[in-house]
Scaffold this active site. Structure first.
Site, PDB file in Angstrom:
ATOM      1  N   CYS A  30       0.854  -1.185   0.000  1.00  0.00           N
ATOM      2  CA  CYS A  30       0.000   0.000   0.000  1.00  0.00           C
ATOM      3  C   CYS A  30       0.891   1.236   0.000  1.00  0.00           C
ATOM      4  O   CYS A  30       2.116   1.142   0.053  1.00  0.00           O
ATOM      5  CB  CYS A  30      -0.957  -0.022   1.183  1.00  0.00           C
TER       6      CYS A  30
ATOM      7  N   GLU B 208       0.217  -1.940   5.814  1.00  0.00           N
ATOM      8  CA  GLU B 208      -0.729  -2.595   4.916  1.00  0.00           C
ATOM      9  C   GLU B 208      -2.070  -2.714   5.641  1.00  0.00           C
ATOM     10  O   GLU B 208      -2.122  -2.699   6.882  1.00  0.00           O
ATOM     11  CB  GLU B 208      -0.257  -3.999   4.510  1.00  0.00           C
TER      12      GLU B 208
END
Length: 230
Positions: free
Chosen positions: A2, A114
């Protein structure tokens, strides 16, 4: 991965740790929430010039915009979505292929975030890091972009930007996300940064494979247990 990571150490610590020869005028401050387009610390080995030409590479620590802007771009917004590059296809993509050949770098990080789906179906952030506060070294690419809107004699005309390489997750990190950053270790760091080493499939596969041993050592825990600053 991410689009968030952490760099909790001061730039002065990085200078000493990586035997940096030259630093940029302005380096990023420590941050627990680095997002795309934000400045990040970038380690680069550059070929020496002038009287030092022919000597060993010069290690530089610079501030770079996270999100690679290719040299042919008309607008820096192109880099907003190029903060990650898949190592499997980077050598083929117009945005990254020139950088793969000779503009490779390392982005140091304390860890990254994440979002993980829990047993009840809800998502929660986790913090991924190495034991004993060891730094992660993300394999990266970089480019210099010339802004045509800025006067030719203005230093701000040149923008340094970077993208972090990713690969399929391995070891325990498969439980966190299907992709993970490509980690650079001591075994390949010099070759990875060497401006005279031409980036090819062998180099990409080597650094991608070396990531596995770092993935096996990675730890992760819910952000609520980390106690990160605001």
């Amino acid at each position: 991965m991410c689009g968030r990571f952490v760099m909790s150490r001061a730039s002065s610590d990085l200078v000493a740790l990586f035997d940096v020869d030259v630093t940029g005028d302005t380096l990023p401050e420590p941050s627990w929430n680095i997002a795309p387009t934000a400045p990040v610390s970038l380690l680069v080995d550059a070929a020496p010039r002038g009287a030092d030409a022919g000597g060993p590479p010069v290690r530089r620590l610079a501030s770079a915009r996270w999100g690679l802007i290719p040299s042919w771009a008309d607008d820096p917004k192109v880099g907003a979505t190029a903060f990650n590059a898949r190592i499997e296809t980077a050598a083929e993509k117009p945005t990254f292929r020139d950088a793969v050949v000779s503009r490779r770098a390392v982005v140091p990080a304390s860890g990254y975030y994440e979002w993980v789906v829990g047993p009840d179906g809800t998502k929660g952030p986790v913090y991924v890091h190495l034991p004993d506060d060891e730094l992660m070294l993300f394999a990266a690419l970089y480019e210099w972009w010339r802004d045509p809107r800025v006067a030719p004699d203005d230093p701000a005309r040149w923008v340094l930007s970077t993208s972090i390489l990713t690969r399929p997750s391995a070891a325990s990190l498969t439980a966190v996300h299907e992709r993970m950053p490509v980690f650079v270790g001591a075994e390949l760091m010099e070759d990875w940064l060497d401006p005279e080493t031409e980036g090819d499939d062998d180099l990409l596969q080597g650094v991608s494979g070396e990531s596995l041993q770092h993935a096996e050592r990675a730890l992760f825990r819910p952000v609520a247990e980390v106690g990160v600053p605001d």
